[in-house]
Design an enzyme around this catalytic site. Structure first.
Site, short mmCIF file in Angstrom:
data_model
loop_
_atom_site.label_atom_id
_atom_site.label_comp_id
_atom_site.label_asym_id
_atom_site.label_seq_id
_atom_site.Cartn_x
_atom_site.Cartn_y
_atom_site.Cartn_z
N ASN A 152 1.07 0.00 -0.61
CA ASN A 152 -0.52 0.01 -0.82
C ASN A 152 -1.13 0.91 0.44
O ASN A 152 -2.21 1.45 0.24
CB ASN A 152 -1.23 -1.26 -1.15
CG ASN A 152 -1.02 -2.03 0.02
OD1 ASN A 152 0.13 -2.48 0.55
ND2 ASN A 152 -2.28 -2.80 0.40
N CYS A 331 -7.95 -5.24 1.37
CA CYS A 331 -7.94 -6.70 1.44
C CYS A 331 -8.24 -6.76 2.97
O CYS A 331 -8.40 -8.08 3.28
CB CYS A 331 -6.63 -7.00 0.92
SG CYS A 331 -6.62 -6.72 -0.87
#
Length: 382
Positions: A152, A331
């Site tokens: 990611n 995140c």
């Protein structure tokens, strides 16, 4: 002020057809799917149709698709049950996995005393396949390999077939976090040697708060959340019906237009890379994000030639110019510790410079990218 959204690896704009499908569900199909009356049966039927749709796209069986709140829950469910119910004694992973995998695996070592083994990476951020094979041969302990398909942050693509085949040869289970992959790459789980996958709708222009776990038939996985018998007993709790039909609509749209959108987005990435190289010749692309064939077409992660003082102001400056991007994964973007992925693969010299992830979608244009490149060049010259 021009506004440019280049943080699609964090989340994506919801497609209009998805919004319409969800509005219709909220307005017209409001029965509890567990209820036996007509209102409930209508909702239940639509959920099972969505499950069949997802399964067909992946070439899975409907019973192998379990709807969750997203990728993080799916990862937790799979890893925890693998240890608790399937007898896994060692989890083999890497230091650049998503924290939904790493933190869960670390917690399992504390709770169940299992072993956690992180295989080394090469200089580009790829897992060392020879070291993985050696780890699988190490002993007869029950093992689970957890390696993500598309990273990611740096966009590296794992050779799923090679890793999965090694796992099968040595009797290990194989889980892959495919949150950055589902909706952007074709999948056939009958051919791919994987046991478990995790996905999230908001990464492919669907709603937040919904995803799914693919769990191969007869795996022995047990529920993480207890209560009712929803999701065929795998996940208790009233289903988020409107989100499930939104996921279905987003997934159908993603795969109907996958080739066309892949070509378009890949061209945006190529254009952006070439423009950055001309504007800032000392730019460095992290991992394989600067490649066309070994990195995903959806993002680039760039190390910019700015000193530490200018680096402190970079994201603030980009935001003032209406540009959305990310210092690390969404995140962890609020953390001061920096990216755990980049800390693993970058040299000391490059770690002193700011690295930014720019991620693209069908809604971006070359004019958007021109604005970003011009803004970065102006910032460098200021």
């Amino acid at each position: 002020m021009k506004r440019v959204y280049l943080d699609n690896a964090a989340t994506t704009q919801v497609r209009e057809e998805v919004i319409e499908k969800m509005q219709e569900a909220l307005r017209d199909t409001y029965g509890n799917p567990s209820s036996t009356h007509g209102f409930g049966r209508s909702a239940k039927t639509a959920i099972e149709q969505a499950r069949k749709t997802v399964a067909k796209i992946l070439n899975a069986q409907p019973s192998e698709i379990i709807f969750t709140s997203g990728g993080t829950e799916a990862d937790n469910m799979i890893l925890r049950s693998a240890v608790k119910d399937l007898g896994v004694q060692r989890i083999i992973t890497s230091r650049i996995e998503h924290h939904a995998v790493l933190h869960t695996a670390e917690a399992l070592t504390e709770e169940y005393g299992i072993e956690l083994q992180c295989i080394p990476l090469d200089g580009e951020g790829n897992p060392d396949i020879e070291k993985l094979e050696a780890a699988l041969k190490q002993d007869d302990k029950k093992k689970l390999v957890s390696l993500m398909h598309v990273n990611n942050e740096i966009g590296n693509i794992l050779d799923i077939d090679k890793v999965g085949q090694l796992c099968r040869e040595h009797g290990a289970l194989f889980h892959s976090d495919t949150v950055q992959s589902i909706g952007h790459f074709h999948w056939d789980v009958q051919k791919a040697p994987v046991d478990f996958l995790a996905a999230a709708a908001h990464k492919f222009h669907g709603p937040k708060g919904i995803g799914f776990a693919y769990i191969r038939k007869n795996s022995g996985i047990q529920p993480l959340i207890l209560g009712g018998s929803q999701e065929r007993g795998y996940r208790a709790g009233t289903e988020a019906f409107h989100n499930i039909v939104g996921l279905e609509a987003a997934m159908v749209a993603a795969y109907e237009s996958l080739e066309e959108e892949r070509v378009y987005v890949a061209e945006l990435k190529r254009y952006f890379i070439e423009g950055l190289k001309k504007a800032l010749p000392e730019v460095h692309f992290n991992g394989l994000s600067g490649t066309a064939d070994r990195g995903t077409y959806t993002l680039v992660n760039v190390c910019l030639p700015f000193d530490e003082q200018k680096a402190l102001m970079l994201l603030f400056h980009l935001d003032l110019k209406g540009i959305a991007c990310s210092k690390g994964s969404a995140c962890q973007s609020g953390s001061n510790q920096g990216s755990h992925v980049l800390n693993e693969i970058l040299t000391e010299e490059h770690l002193k410079r700011p690295s930014i992830r720019f991620s693209f979608s069908k809604y971006n244009t070359k004019e958007d990218l021109d604005h970003v490149i011009a803004t970065l060049k102006e910032f460098a010259e200021d």
